[in-house]
Structure formats: C-alpha cells, structure tokens
Design a protein around this motif. Structure first.
Motif: not given
Lengths: 418, 418, 418, 418
Positions: D56-69, D147-153, D383-390
């Motif tokens: 999905h993180t790769t899809w983001f770059f492909e969809t919003f940058i590589l496809e239009p630009y 998504h790095q944080e979500l992945l770990l979570t 929520l504020r501050g960030g966690s040990c997996v941020t």
C-alpha cells in the motif's frame, strides 16, 4: 445536586406546585387519542413506548425525591424501581433497553394510577419542602419536558413503523414562503458561553466561560426543503467525496437517499410522514429528520460548513431571533414572526460541528444524579435551538442537546456557517 | 386442494357450521382476561402476539374462501390481505415476522370486528356451499386449532418475558405419581403408516404407505421431571460427548442448564414458570420445554434413543393409549386414566428421531395452499402426540408436528426407545 | 473402534505401509506449485487453509495412534495437540474454527517436518503393529483421503476469493456431448442397504439393513449445465413457489442467481471459475456447486424430485455404472466410458432427499473416535457418489457424505428421480 | 495539494532522494526475520497484514506521483490500483478491509519487486522534478512512516493472535525507576496552536490559530503501570460510575479487566505480551495499550482528567521535554533523559480529551488527497506525542493522531491534567 442547578431560587414554591401540575398534565395530555396499544409500541431500541415515558418520568420523582425525602412514603410498587430505571447504574440493574415494548404489565391504567399516586405524594411534601427537594423537583420537571419531546418523537416513529400508518390529513396549512437566506457577519474575539446562573439550567451548560472565536458568517435561517432537494437532485447521496467516512458507510449500509420519513410520490415529488398522516414536502419549511452525516455533507456540497455550538450560541444570544415553528406546533401554536435571525428556536434542532464534551471546569453532580449528562460525552454531537416538539419553556440559548451522528428520528435540521 | 383433505365429506354441512362457531368462539375464549396490551406482545421473532393470531386465522378464511368464493364479498380492510399474511409467497409480500409486535393498529376491538365480519360472511355462504368451500372451511378450522395452541404457547413466553411475571398461584394441584416405566416390545416387519383417509388430515400425513421396521422397544410413558433431574445432576449439560455437535454449540452459546422456564429455588430445588405464575417442578410430571438437542442428549445418557416417528405411530395405533394431561388442562379437563401406553396423547409433544420429510409419493396441494406444509421440509424434526394445549379434537395418531431442533418454547418432551 | 471398521483385515500389513506412503505423498503432491502464502488462506469459516489440512491429517495419526500405541513416542510439538484438533471435544479445547488462517506459525516447512516426523514414527511401529493399530491406520488413511478432497475444495474457494484470481487457461478440453437422459425403472420391494463388511467403511455405513422401497424411476445421468441454464432462464431464482422456505430465505439474503463460481460473460453466456482459472460453462458437463436448496428447486421445477439415498444406492449397486470425471480429473485421469448409469461415481456428489441420520441399530465407536460421524447427524443432507476431486479408492456405493442444505462450495450436483 | 504541506521547500531535492531511499529501506528492514506467512496475517479487520503495508505504501507513490507525473510510466500491475487502495473513494472501489488477509497473491517476492519497480521509477523522476512532485514525495514519505508504526502495531497483534506466540525473551532490560509525578502549572490566556509552517506537516495541523485556555495543571510524566495497577486493584473495571456510558458497555461486552496484552501470572502478578515474547509488567514503565475509555475512567478515579490537545501542545512546545522510550526502542535506541516534562514524545501516544475535529478555517486538500485526513473527523479522539514505534523524524509537537475511543491495539497511554 447543587452543581446541577446553577442558581436555585427558594422563593417560588407556590408557582412550583402549579408548574408541577401543569407539566405533569401536559404529558398526559399529549397522549390523548392514543390507545393502550399505541402507547406500548417500541419501534426500535433507541425509541421507547409512550407508556414507558409516562412511567419513567414518574419514577424519577419517586426515586430521587419521594424515596429519600418523602417521610414515610410507601412506593406504589417496589418492583418499579428496577423496571423503569433508564440507565442509572448506581441504582442497580435495569431491563435491557430494547425490551421496553414487551411490558404489557403494568397496564396503562396502572401507570396512570402510578402517576396519580406519585403526584399526590409529591404535592403533599412540596408545601414544606427544603431547598434540596425544590431543586430536585425543578430538575424533575425539566426531565419531564425532555421526555415530552422524546415521547412525541418516538411516537412518530412508532406510527410510521406500522404498515397501517395514519391516513393523510388534508387540513394541513402550508408554511409561509421563507425569506431569502442572508449571511450574518459576527465579529471574532472573546465571547462568553454557557449559562449565567439565572433560572434553571442543566449541569452541562456550566460553567460559564470565555472562548476565543474567529470572525464568522452564519445563515439568517435554516436550510429549507427546497434547498435540500437541490442536493438530492445533484446526486448528493451518491457522491462519496461529500461525506465523512463513517457517513458514507452509513449511507451505503442503510440505503439512504433522502431524509427519514420522506418517500417519493408517483409524480416524482416527495411525501413526508407526519404524526397525523403524510403531506407533501413543502419547499419553504426547514428540512427535518436529517442526521449529522447528512447535514455535514450538505454543507460541504454548498461550499459552507456547520456552525460550532459557540458560534450558534453567540448568534442566538446577541441577535434578535425568532422561530416560525412550522410543522407540528404542539407547543408553539402562534408562530412568532420577526426580524433578525429566524428559526433560532423552536423549528428544528440544528446540528452543530461541535462534539459533545465538557465545558472547561465542568464537574458532574455528586451521586447518581451525576449520571444525568456527563457520562454521555463521547461520540455525540451538540444540537441547539429546540424544535417544534420542544416545550417552549424548555428552550433556552445555552441548552445543549446531543445525539450520535447517525441519529435522524429526532426533529433535526441544519443552518449553514462560513 | 383436494389432495389436502384425504376424504372430504359433503354431508356434514350443519355440523360444520356448528363446529365453525364453536372453534371460532374457543379462540376468543382463551384470550379472556388478557388486556389489549397483553395481546400485543411479541417476545421473540418465533412467537407472535395474541392479537396477530386472532387476525391471521381470520385472514385465512377471508383469503382462501371469501375472496375466491364469497360472491360479492367485500373485504373488511383490503390492507389486511398483506398485513396478516404469514408466509404465503404466492400471495405477494408480507411484513417481516419480527415486526408483528409493532402493530398497535388495527386495535383489538377492530380485530374483533374483523372476526365478526368474516364469521358472518362465512356462515352465510356455508349454507349452500360447494364441495371445495367445505373442504377449505375444514382446513381453516384445523388451521385455527393449530393457532389456538400456538397462541397459548406464545402467550406463555410473552408473560414470562415481562419482568412483572404473574404471581405464583397456590391452588395448583399436584400430579399423581407416575407408574413405573416399562418397555413395550413391538415386532418388526411391514407396518402401515399415514392417514387412512377417514376424517380430516393434513397433506403431509399422506399417502399412507408401508414401512419395514426392525423390532424395537418403546417406553410405556414419557420421561418425567424426576428422571430428567438425574441427567442435570449428573452434569448432563456440561458433558459435550452426550450432545450432537450443533446441540453442544447451542448449549454453550445460550448457557442452557435446564429446560426452558425452569429456575432454581433458594432451597436448591426448581421452580417452573406456568402461564398463571410459577410452581414447584413436580417429579411425576413429564418433562416439558426441552429441545430436540436436550431430548437426544438425555436419551444418549440413558443408553437409549428417541423413537422414529414410524415407531411412535405404530405404538400409538396398535396399543391402548391414554393421556394424563397434567399441566395446563385447557382443553383436557378430565385426564383419562387407563391401561396401556400412557401419555401418547395430550401431555407433551414428543420429539422423534425423524427429520421432517415427505412421505413417498407426497405431492403438496396445487396453488398457494401447497405452501401449507411441504415447504418447511428441511432442518426440522417430527413431533408426535399433542400436548396439554392442543385442542382435543385436533389430536390424532398420524398427526405430524415439526419444529427445528433448538426450539423449546413449545410444550415438548420425550419418550425413550431402544 | 471395532465398530468403525466393518471387517478389519489383519493380513495386509505390507500393503498398508505402502498405501500409507502413497496416500501421504499424494496429499503433499497436490500442494505442489502453491506458495506458503497460498497454503495459509482461510477464505471463510467453513473452509480451512491447505497448511491446516496438512497438519490436521498428521495430528490424527499422532493423536490416535502414536500417542496411545507408539511406545516411547515423543510428540513433535506438544502444543500441536490443541492446535490442530478440529472438533474432538473429548480431547479438550481447540482453536475457534474461523481462526485457522491466522496461524503463520508453525511455518509450512515446520508442518512438512511434522509430517516427516510422524510418518517415520508410524512406519516404524507398523511393522509389528497389533490389530487395533492397523485398524486406526486404515481409518487415518481414509480420513486423509477425505481431507485431500476438502483441501482441493477449500483451495478453489481461496483462490477464487482473491481479487487476483488465476488467469484463464485456454488449454482446457471440452467435455464430450452427454447422452440423452433416460429414466431407469427400479422395482419396489425389500432392498439391502449399507456396507456388507468387506473392506473399509465408516461407522455410519453400518449396520447393513433392509428397507422397503416403492417402485421408482431414476435418471440415467446427472443434470447438465445446459439443463440447469433452462431453469435459470425460466426465472428459477426469482420464483418463491419453487423453493423450500429456508431456501428462499437464503436465495434472497445471498442474492444467488446461479451456481457458485459462475459469472455472466459480456456476451450473455456464463464463465465458471475453476482452480486453474476460468472457462466457459460447458453445456454437456454436469452442473456443479449447487446447494441442496438449488437442487431441490430445480427438481421441483422439472416436475421431478431428488432420489433418496436408498434409491441412489440401490441403483448404484445393481446397475452397471460409470463416471465421466469431467472437470478436474486430479484423481481420475482416464474417464471411464460405458453403458449403464453414467456418472454414478466421480463426477459430482449428488444431493439426495435423505436427511443424514443413523441407520437402524447404529452405534458410534466408543471413545473419542465416536465423534467422527454420529455427532453431525442433524440438519445435514446425504450426498452420494464422489466427485472429480474424490480420490478414486475412496469412492464406494455405500459411502455417505453429508453437508448442510445451503453449502455449495463442495463439488455438488444432482440427479433426478420420480 | 499545496494546502496539505504548510511550507514546501524546493531546495532539498538531494536530501529528499536520500531520505526516500532511507525511509523505504527502513520499512523493509523492520520486516526482516518474518516469513511470508507472518506477513500475510490479518488478525482483525482494523489491522492489516505486513505485506499489505509494504504494497500500500508503494501504491501511494505509484498512484499519486508516477501515474500523473511519471512521463511514460508503466504500472507494475494495473490491477494493483484497485487492490491496494485503502479507502480513497474518488479512485474507485477497493477491496473490503477485512479481506486483506486473503491475498496470497501477489506473493511477498512480487511485492518486493513492486517496491523496487516503483522506487527506481520514482528516483529517476526525482532528479528533475517539479515542485508539486516534491511535495507529494514528501507526503508519501510521511505516509510511509505512519505505516511503519502501523505495521509494527498490527504485527504485534498478529503474533499475539496466534496460539503459538513467540517464546518469552529473558534478555529484556528493565526500565529505570520513574521520577515522582509532579504537577506543572500553566497559565491561562491566549496561546498559539497548530503548525507554524516550517518543515512538513499534515493538513489537519493547520491553520495555526489562537485559542483561549484556562489556567491548568499537567502531570510531569505519563501514568505508570504501578499507578494503573492501583486502579485495577481498586475494582476500577467493575465500577460503572467511573466510566462513560459507551465505555461501560464496552467493558461489559468485551470482558476487559486490564490493558490489552496483559495476562495474570500464576503468582498473581501480570505478564504483558511484547512482539518478541512476553515479559513481566514493569511498574515504572508508562501504561500502554489502554483505550480512551480506560484512560478517561482512570483519570476520573484519580480525581483528575485528561488534558485537551491544546493543553498538551502548549506544554510540549513551551517546556523542555524529553522521552524515555521504554518498551520497544525500534526507532529510539538511546532514550533521552532530561529535566522538564518527561515522555512528551516517543514513549506512548497519550489520549487527549479532544474529539478530532477541524481547526478553524481548515480546508482539506483538493482532489483525492483531500481524503487523507478530513473525512475521519467524527467519533475519534486526538492522541499526541508519538510512541516507541513512531519513527523519530515523524514526531512533532503539532502532530494529531486519532483513533476511536475503544481502540487499544495502538501504543496508547495517558497523562493526567487538572
């Protein structure tokens, strides 16, 4: 309890007894013409039967006043303490909300006897009541007025849920044409929000406090059916980009394509169900029975937004305001017409953009009365203004009503801001 | 329709009119003492309100007889055709089953007027009715008797679901001590099963046909509460090896630990709820309100099994049988005592091991009446014998009742076989 | 256990070892070409991941043979006893069925190591095994063959559930044209049903017993796709009068309008998904992936019915029968062609009209192996014949497969009777 | 898009390419040691498989940058546009969230190839990229860090959901003893809230605006496990008066009695599951994996409350703050120790009392990127501050994270205010 009532007044004992009688009679009055069967329907878990409203409001006086303060008071039926508890956890268990429609017993005459028993006992102690009792009676009357509105709202849903809906009434008068919508400019700066302490208010309207607002513009009147129809016809219910994510999920799951109670006529127009039957959707009336999701989507589609509750209150307090009280007029027989911002009060509750949270410094009442308001401060939005089924003496500028964003069986509409 | 009635008799017109009046009056009679509110409760989707039973049985006569055969018949209310249709798909749509409790309208007096309207029209055409009409009236009366039992069964559940249950009655008489259980030996070989064609029967009791049975043994009476309590006390509800897989899932999900309507007394004994209040579980009475899952587990625990419906029928037809009609006695005021196999009729329906399927050569009736029985032949078990709330004239040895294996709000018990 | 195997044979130890190796290798063989990810998908609670099938069949040998009889056997991992238990309640708890797709650990290589560990231990004790062990190995092999079919069936569903389905294969050969359907007349009278005792059979195929059948007619082959399409095109999925009540509810709730895995092409024809991709629905092939509800409705629409399991077995045993093994051919590379009743074996399982219940005198095996079959005898229908993904040596005329009436992800079709 | 980034900087192209490579490599790095099977588990609909995060993180770059630009860019697989869309409605449909665990295909190696394909194409265009592309890459990198944080979570939850959880690690170091909790007094008055425009920020952190705060007190550090245990031991989970109404319903329905991942040891103490195994609950560490409902109830029990997001931000910006980064330390190997308010950043996300709504004047980005934040502004808390997996570079004082009040699989704790 003292914190619930901002400024109790100990000198109005006589008028309190009179008001007690009036308000209690009003509740029974609005059930006239309904059979015992009509008064037992629970059409969805969120709604309650009429009979239950009659009993629960009585339970409130019995539980919070007669039991602790009614010297030698003998309960009408000890089992009612459990039976008609709505949600007060500190009073022990209560029946599951969705089973209120199963209570064929007590019968309606028994509930009326229960009301008479409690009314007599309460009037008896009111003559020489201490301050705390007076405060609680005041609270109980406002509680009863809330349930007058809920009763009418739930009853409408119950009658609509029956395949044999009431027949259309042909006598309904049309609404007058709405004035053109204008934007009212309001300056930014520090404003005072919340109840100032004269007369009754719920604990959630306090403490009064200052807020800093940006300059804003607010519409001179509510959004009308005609305006909302433009949204429908522009595909508003089929365009996900207009909706909050949860809103779009709800639209998709429920198949919404118009406000609750609307259905298309054969000629392509729209009917709406009202308690007495159904009538044509009138273009000039404020749109009603929309959820927060719909109000929010409509505002986005118009390039506007919903006002915050602070913006609404500042407008309502400072400007001459009036209501037109279109649809139902139970409590508002003579619609007030005037200059200024129309429909601030008594037509429809308007959704604000403000989640329902505590005012700074808010402390709920001690004891079980603290369960009245504070524990619902989650996943709800504030509504302001009062509707055509809100008792007139129950409406005030600082009043904070609240419902979850998908609810639309209440008399809810919207007003735009920018 | 001809296939529904095994042997129509065209000569009993006078008695049919009398029976029509009697049975229709009986239905209303068993609702005496109930308020309009009591008659509106739907305590679960499987159960229906009393008022609905009153209306639906009337709808049956109107829809299947008066509309096609009542020359010039004017419906009481055309909307009732949809409103009180239970499940006949060929008649168009019908309200969702679970919403029957929302029908505050028509009111109970309106439903009684509906009954009178239909009764009068039907009695009027009965005098010169053709054969087909007589057959359909006969079917309608048996349909009404089925609903008399369902009405009482559903009403019991409705009253039990109310936190204000009826107060205990102290007048209840005890059951007599049960005879010792004996095994009756029945020879194997070819037996004749199904309705022979004299008198009324439903289509699912035909055609009569031969079956080949192994020799078997069947208990001389139903399982008693005392015997069932041994199962409970031996941990029967906590031992998965005794249960069908679906049964164990149900026990776990529902938290079953005794028959429906049972609850433990403070002294460790058991109460059971009956329609008039509650009473001590009597050791000699047949156990009632158990599901097929429970009946099957009990039999396994005893080292026995349930009889097939053929085994039950062979026993009931060939042996002198009697019922003791213990609990309710609505339709059975004088319990018959006799030799032979007791309780074959009129105490509790007994679960058989037979899934409810068509007899060889079965053909459902043509048209919408074909929806009466055949379309439910899936995931149900056959019950035999009739219960204390089954009208006596509605009981016969070939009658096939059916319910899904988890159902236990019916008056259902069991008898062992080997 | 003795009752599970009708006639154990103690003299085939050498061939048993060879068969053990062959069958175990076959299971692994059919997973070739699948990634570890493919083997982990659980696409619905009813289906299981490939990896789980690999482990569970191994768990069966470990639990029922190596633990009680493998002198000094050391479990591969003691936690697997719980982890790969499917439903044996007497062995303690087991993970919820719907969570099998979460088991990333053990990994696929670990499961293969588990298989090797158990295989080696089992072959070692097989050389000098006592009778009971041989019987259980035999049972375990038949259990493994059942899971070979389930594995392929579940895998098909898993691959279909992935938006990236396998690409269409263009190499698929067409089925040959079907012969015209003829009716085979079978005399009524007393027939012998169930396993006679030579070779392996499951406990539910015993005891052999006599049944009395009416004369009947049975179709010479299964219903084809072309015939089923006529039902679809005649509005079969939109006509409630053709369906069982539960069936119509399922059709409405699920939106069924064709067999599972079918979808319309742009040209109005139909594709069907097969494990390797998709292909055009071939008119001559037997219709597959229909539920009992659909089979029953189709038969009713044709003016016919489904055969009972006894009728099917009598036909299969007495007539020359063959299979054509059309679609998948994993286990049936050379379709047999012959006279007589075609497709009795190895094309599709055919739904019978018989609910799955015990044969007269049936007793499940003692101990936990008694949970193998008997406890599922409720709300299921018997299927007969075996499908194109049933191992050939696992097919026999007395075999009783069973599934609930809504299931259609198995390779299930139908044959008509009258 | 311009409105999403408060102040784009066009001069950091070289460092952007380097950061792009670093961040993309970090994502893959944290999946090391995981099998393809581990990376496919979806343990609940709210969580996603590791492989999905990679795609999905790769899809983001492909969809919003590589496809239009990306001039002439050829998509890796056109089907991925649909397959890895998370929720952007304006891009068309997307698979149901709960089915992400079914995607055995594409395989993990294919996803890695997808990443390489997109990385190469993106680095190629980055050299001569226009301003809008740079902005979108910047946004994509922050999206990837989320998504790095979500992945770990999500991975933690996936490993915990497997009956074969990772074995306990004995090497875990203890946390240092916490300093005593002090109250920090902050003056009321007008404060500036929101992102000032230097460096990257999400659209929901703007516009910067003034708020009027009352004087308040805020704790010098987060609530510890030891403190939270006092709440548990005082019956906190069994006292409805401490909870919001929705909170109590959740506690009752879910059977909560401690934070997620906690379980009692045999000695009466508590274990907690961490990604590498389990360890004793350390009294000095901040409590983690509590929902808003639990945080709110704890604060009420202590006679305190949660800070608003404005109060938290004012504290974090104006005071010397540090984090101790206790549990996981993936991104924070050297815990900073210092004076001032501890743990404002990088230990646990702290629940604030602020519902997640728009800042005054907020306008979401035009086009589909406008779906990034605004459409979730309902029924969530900040929520504020960030966690040990941020990721450390992803933490900033104005960052607004948001989750619904029942969520507790994120690394969430609390800090008190008064």
């Amino acid at each position: 309890m003292a914190t619930v009532l901002a400024q109790p007044s100990s000198t109005h004992t006589p008028s309190l007894a009179r008001r007690f009688t009036e308000i209690r009679n009003t509740t029974v009055g609005i059930t006239e013409g309904l059979t015992a069967e009509d008064q037992m329907v629970q059409s969805m878990p969120d709604a309650s039967p009429t009979k239950w409203h009659l009993a629960h409001t009585t339970w409130f006086f019995e539980t919070f006043i007669l039991e602790p303060y009614g010297d030698g008071y003998k309960p009408f039926d000890p089992r009612f303490r459990h039976l008609f508890n709505s949600y007060y956890k500190q009073l022990g268990s209560h029946p599951l909300r969705g089973t209120r429609g199963l209570m064929s017993r007590p019968t309606l005459p028994q509930v009326h006897a229960y009301r008479a028993h409690v009314d007599n006992a309460l009037l008896a102690i009111l003559e020489h009541a201490q301050e705390e009792v007076l405060k609680r009676v005041e609270l109980g009357l406002h509680h009863e007025q809330q349930h007058q509105e809920l009763l009418l709202t739930d009853l409408k849903h119950a009658l609509w849920s029956n395949p044999l809906r009431p027949e259309p009434s042909t006598e309904m008068t049309d609404a007058t044409a709405p004035s053109a919508m204008r934007w009212t400019e309001v300056d930014g700066g520090i404003h005072l929000i919340g109840h100032r302490g004269e007369g009754f208010a719920f604990d959630n309207e306090s403490p009064q406090h200052q807020v800093l607002l940006q300059p804003f513009r607010i519409a001179s009147r509510d959004v009308t059916n005609a305006e909302y129809l433009e949204f429908i016809e522009d595909g508003g219910y089929r365009r996900p980009e207009l909706w909050l994510s949860d809103g779009w999920d709800t639209v998709s799951a429920q198949g919404w394509n118009a406000p609750l109670y609307w259905e298309r006529c054969d000629d392509g127009g729209w009917w709406q169900f009202v308690r007495q039957g159904r009538k044509k959707v009138h273009p000039a009336e404020p749109v009603c029975h929309v959820s927060y999701f719909e109000a929010d989507a409509y505002a986005r589609w118009r390039g506007a937004r919903l006002p915050s509750e602070q913006e609404w209150e500042v407008t309502a307090v400072r400007m001459p305001s009036s209501g037109t009280f279109l649809e139902d007029r139970i409590f508002h027989p003579q619609p007030a017409q005037g200059e200024g911002n129309q429909q601030m009060f008594g037509d429809v509750w308007v959704w604000t953009s403000s989640p329902y949270i505590a005012y700074p410094g808010f402390r709920p009442a001690a004891g079980f009365l603290g369960e009245y308001n504070g524990k619902f401060m989650c996943n709800q939005l504030v509504l302001r203004g009062g509707s055509c089924v809100t008792p007139r003496s129950h409406i005030r500028p600082t009043y904070r009503n609240f419902f979850p964003p998908h609810a639309r069986w209440q008399f809810t509409g919207l007003r735009l801001a920018q």
